[in-house]
Enzyme design. Sequence first.
Site, short mmCIF file in Angstrom:
data_model
loop_
_atom_site.label_atom_id
_atom_site.label_comp_id
_atom_site.label_asym_id
_atom_site.label_seq_id
_atom_site.Cartn_x
_atom_site.Cartn_y
_atom_site.Cartn_z
N HIS A 127 -28.28 32.12 -22.17
CA HIS A 127 -27.02 31.38 -22.12
C HIS A 127 -27.35 29.90 -22.03
CE1 HIS A 127 -23.21 29.93 -20.37
NE2 HIS A 127 -22.65 31.06 -20.77
N ASP A 204 -31.14 35.00 -14.10
CA ASP A 204 -29.71 34.77 -14.32
C ASP A 204 -29.04 36.15 -14.30
OD1 ASP A 204 -27.17 34.43 -15.29
OD2 ASP A 204 -27.75 33.40 -17.12
N GLN A 207 -24.38 38.55 -15.70
CA GLN A 207 -23.85 39.70 -16.42
C GLN A 207 -24.30 41.03 -15.83
OE1 GLN A 207 -21.57 39.56 -18.68
NE2 GLN A 207 -21.59 37.37 -19.16
N LYS A 230 -17.01 36.33 -12.54
CA LYS A 230 -17.30 37.49 -13.37
C LYS A 230 -17.32 38.79 -12.57
CE LYS A 230 -20.14 34.77 -16.61
NZ LYS A 230 -19.19 34.68 -17.73
N CYS A 373 -21.72 30.93 -25.90
CA CYS A 373 -22.69 30.02 -25.23
C CYS A 373 -24.13 30.47 -25.46
CB CYS A 373 -22.40 29.92 -23.73
SG CYS A 373 -20.81 29.16 -23.34
#
Length: 419
Positions: A127, A204, A207, A230, A373
Amino acid sequence: MTIIQEKTIAAKVRSDFPILHQQIHGKPLVYLDNAATSQKPIAVLDALRHYYEHDNANVHRGVHTLSSRATDGYEGARDKVAAFVNAASRQEIVYTRNASEAINLVAYSWGSTLKSGDEIILSVMEHHSNLIPWQMLAQRTGAVLKFVGLTDTEEFDFEQFKSLLSDRTKIVSVVHVSNTLGCINPVKEICAEAHRYGVKVLIDACQSLPHMTINVQDIDCDWLVGSGHKMCAPTGIGFLYGKLDLLRSMPPFLGGGEMIADVFLDHATYADLPHKFEAGTPAIAEAIGLGAAVDYLTNIGMDKIHAYEEELTAYLFHKLKEIPELRIYGPQPNADGSGRAALAAFTAGEVHPHDLSTILDQAGIAIRAGHHCTQPLHRHLKAQSTARASLYFYNTREEIDVFIASLKEAVEFFGEVFA
């Protein structure tokens, strides 16, 4: 739309999400843009309202009752986040505005130790939030960026990753789950391999946190970042997990109130963790909302959420096969839906994803269209943009059926236009 089967998680929770019970262009809303942001349950909305109606005051700065209650809510949420990711200490959880700020914090603070020729390993699927801060760091320091490519199945190329590691490597920063490819990267193995060279690793987890159990001690990452919006929490709140000794060794990122111990006209000393990295009045209500979201997800059970989403993934990909014009990016799921995230980014021949999204919106269906992104990844895939349907535990098979039926109609319509 048919009645939801009572045995599913979605059947039990959909009443908790007021926003889902509306019509768009006269059609029931089918929200399939969860990789961009999740919807918020009543428990989170109530937590925000309760803070502002009953406890609104600044934290850590007052001894009056409202300030004490606000501080208890704010710091109690930190304890919940620490438990959610199995941090060894609550001091390892630093509140940030979002995951982007958390990555920038590491890049500016710890990254100040880098020098010309040091190497930073990323992947082509990152991202922008896990790419641009490292580009800026490389420009400031003369460090060199290296990139892990994709396998033939469009997954993280672990063998190439191992070949990139060297004594010059200082940090690896990679996504856990790709928001475009849906692949689940082997973060535990990535950390183990990097640590053989003494290399630090940032994960990261934007997600993955909303969809599966995350155990930072088992992964053994040095840092991990998450974004509240999220995972059923409000916007404007995220967090950085970092190993305690590592965070203590890092200089402050921003200066101001809250992050100080003593201030003189010409110098200052800094507060202990985590407050050293939390300058100024924080997002108090949003942090409390994050704590409420963690409670909500924990009460359902992350393992149950993950298992249900695997069922939805298997069904989604089974139905997508009915549309031969589609090119779906990333690996195929296993027969039971495991092995990838509950999302599908795709193209349909010459049809522009924005046109698909617009047509679907007229049917009440919300999907994403664009580069998500991940512009470098899209260039790597030779796709200007893609359409993306992404699921969460409040979605249903019936909603997938509505989506597939409308997508078929849209593809057929544009096929006639281009014929």
